[in-house]
Design a protein around this motif. Structure first.
Motif, short mmCIF file in Angstrom:
data_model
loop_
_atom_site.label_atom_id
_atom_site.label_comp_id
_atom_site.label_asym_id
_atom_site.label_seq_id
_atom_site.Cartn_x
_atom_site.Cartn_y
_atom_site.Cartn_z
N ILE A 41 -32.65 -31.15 -41.22
CA ILE A 41 -31.48 -30.54 -40.67
C ILE A 41 -32.08 -29.93 -39.13
O ILE A 41 -31.51 -30.00 -38.37
CB ILE A 41 -30.86 -29.34 -41.62
N THR A 42 -33.32 -29.18 -39.43
CA THR A 42 -33.98 -28.61 -38.18
C THR A 42 -34.01 -29.59 -36.91
O THR A 42 -33.50 -29.41 -35.96
CB THR A 42 -35.14 -27.91 -38.44
N PRO A 43 -34.63 -30.84 -37.05
CA PRO A 43 -34.47 -31.65 -35.81
C PRO A 43 -33.35 -32.27 -35.59
O PRO A 43 -33.08 -32.47 -34.31
CB PRO A 43 -35.33 -32.97 -36.78
N LEU A 44 -32.30 -32.29 -36.56
CA LEU A 44 -30.81 -32.85 -36.12
C LEU A 44 -30.25 -31.74 -35.37
O LEU A 44 -29.66 -32.11 -34.09
CB LEU A 44 -29.94 -33.08 -37.44
N ARG A 45 -30.35 -30.52 -35.56
CA ARG A 45 -29.75 -29.24 -34.86
C ARG A 45 -30.41 -29.27 -33.55
O ARG A 45 -29.75 -29.16 -32.61
CB ARG A 45 -30.14 -28.05 -35.52
N ARG A 46 -31.76 -29.64 -33.63
CA ARG A 46 -32.38 -29.72 -32.11
C ARG A 46 -31.91 -30.84 -31.25
O ARG A 46 -31.45 -30.51 -30.24
CB ARG A 46 -33.82 -29.68 -32.49
N LEU A 47 -31.72 -32.20 -31.95
CA LEU A 47 -31.43 -33.10 -31.20
C LEU A 47 -30.05 -32.88 -30.53
O LEU A 47 -29.74 -33.01 -29.33
CB LEU A 47 -31.23 -34.41 -31.92
N SER A 48 -28.93 -32.44 -31.63
CA SER A 48 -27.76 -31.72 -30.90
C SER A 48 -27.64 -30.90 -29.87
O SER A 48 -27.04 -31.28 -29.07
CB SER A 48 -26.86 -31.27 -32.21
N GLU A 49 -28.47 -29.75 -29.74
CA GLU A 49 -28.75 -29.04 -28.96
C GLU A 49 -29.08 -29.67 -27.45
O GLU A 49 -28.86 -29.39 -26.50
CB GLU A 49 -29.52 -27.73 -29.20
N GLN A 50 -30.04 -30.62 -27.71
CA GLN A 50 -30.56 -31.20 -26.59
C GLN A 50 -29.46 -32.01 -25.73
O GLN A 50 -29.53 -32.13 -24.59
CB GLN A 50 -32.07 -31.90 -26.87
N TYR B 116 -21.30 -35.50 -27.29
CA TYR B 116 -22.73 -35.45 -26.92
C TYR B 116 -23.57 -34.69 -28.10
O TYR B 116 -24.71 -34.87 -28.35
CB TYR B 116 -22.79 -34.55 -25.89
N SER B 117 -22.86 -33.73 -28.44
CA SER B 117 -23.58 -32.84 -29.53
C SER B 117 -23.10 -32.89 -30.93
O SER B 117 -23.93 -32.69 -31.90
CB SER B 117 -23.27 -31.39 -29.17
N GLY B 118 -21.90 -33.55 -31.31
CA GLY B 118 -21.50 -33.46 -32.69
C GLY B 118 -21.13 -32.25 -33.17
O GLY B 118 -20.68 -32.13 -34.39
N ARG B 119 -20.83 -31.28 -32.27
CA ARG B 119 -20.12 -29.96 -32.57
C ARG B 119 -18.99 -29.96 -31.97
O ARG B 119 -19.04 -30.19 -30.90
CB ARG B 119 -21.36 -28.89 -32.15
N VAL B 120 -18.03 -29.04 -32.46
CA VAL B 120 -16.73 -28.70 -31.67
C VAL B 120 -16.86 -27.48 -31.11
O VAL B 120 -17.33 -26.30 -31.90
CB VAL B 120 -15.57 -28.76 -32.66
N LYS B 121 -16.80 -27.49 -29.88
CA LYS B 121 -16.79 -26.29 -29.20
C LYS B 121 -15.53 -25.21 -29.53
O LYS B 121 -14.39 -25.86 -29.83
CB LYS B 121 -16.74 -26.46 -27.51
#
Length: 168
Positions: free
Chosen positions: A33-42, A118-123
């Motif tokens: 999860i940590t690397p995936l979260r970092r990738l999402s943020e980057q 881009y991030s896989g997250r919903v703003k």
């Protein structure tokens, strides 16, 4: 440490091994999860940080005529629609009025959809501007500006073939 057997109140070494297995599993999950979260943020920072203009190779023109610089490889990897549109090599400018003919998608809705790509997250929905309501105590669950904005999001998501975003 030995885990407590809740049925009999006794401790059991088998339960202790299951506990350590669970801890190892959670540790493994965290390692993923940590690397995936970092990738999402980057990847999200490319769009948010203003650097997208420098690195971009295409533009999307919103319904109101404002442009957003984008990266074709990121969009094509995340959406079959963009993969098809950008596969021809041409078409470095995509006008939403040409592909989303039935509904006007504004820049703010486009921005949320692109941030998801881009991030896989919903703003979160924007607090001002597009979702402004005349009622000061409105929770924006059923007011007209919020519904109109969500329709723009859903229409853009449908146009770009983002079923997972529609499902959220």
């Amino acid at each position: 440490l030995q885990a407590m057997n809740f049925r009999s109140g006794s401790s059991d070494s088998k339960d202790a091994s299951n506990s350590s297995t669970g801890e190892a599993y959670l540790s493994g999950v965290s390692d993923v999860i940590t690397p995936l979260r970092r990738l999402s943020e980057q990847l999200g920072s490319i769009l948010d940080g203003g650097g997208v203009d420098f690195f971009s190779d295409a533009k999307i023109v919103a319904g109101d005529g404002r442009e957003v610089a984008v990266n074709r490889c990121i969009l094509a990897a995340r959406s079959g629609f963009f993969k098809h549109v950008f596969a021809g090599g041409g078409g470095c400018v995509l006008r939403l009025k040409e592909v989303a003919k039935d509904y006007n998608v504004g820049l703010e809705a486009l921005g949320i959809v692109l941030a998801y790509l881009y991030s896989g997250r919903v703003k979160p929905l924007p607090q001002g501007g597009v979702c402004v309501c005349v009622d000061d105590v409105c929770s924006h669950f059923g007011c007209r500006p919020a519904i109109d904005f969500l329709l723009q999001l859903l229409y853009a998501s449908s146009t770009f073939q983002l079923n997972e975003l529609i499902a959220l």
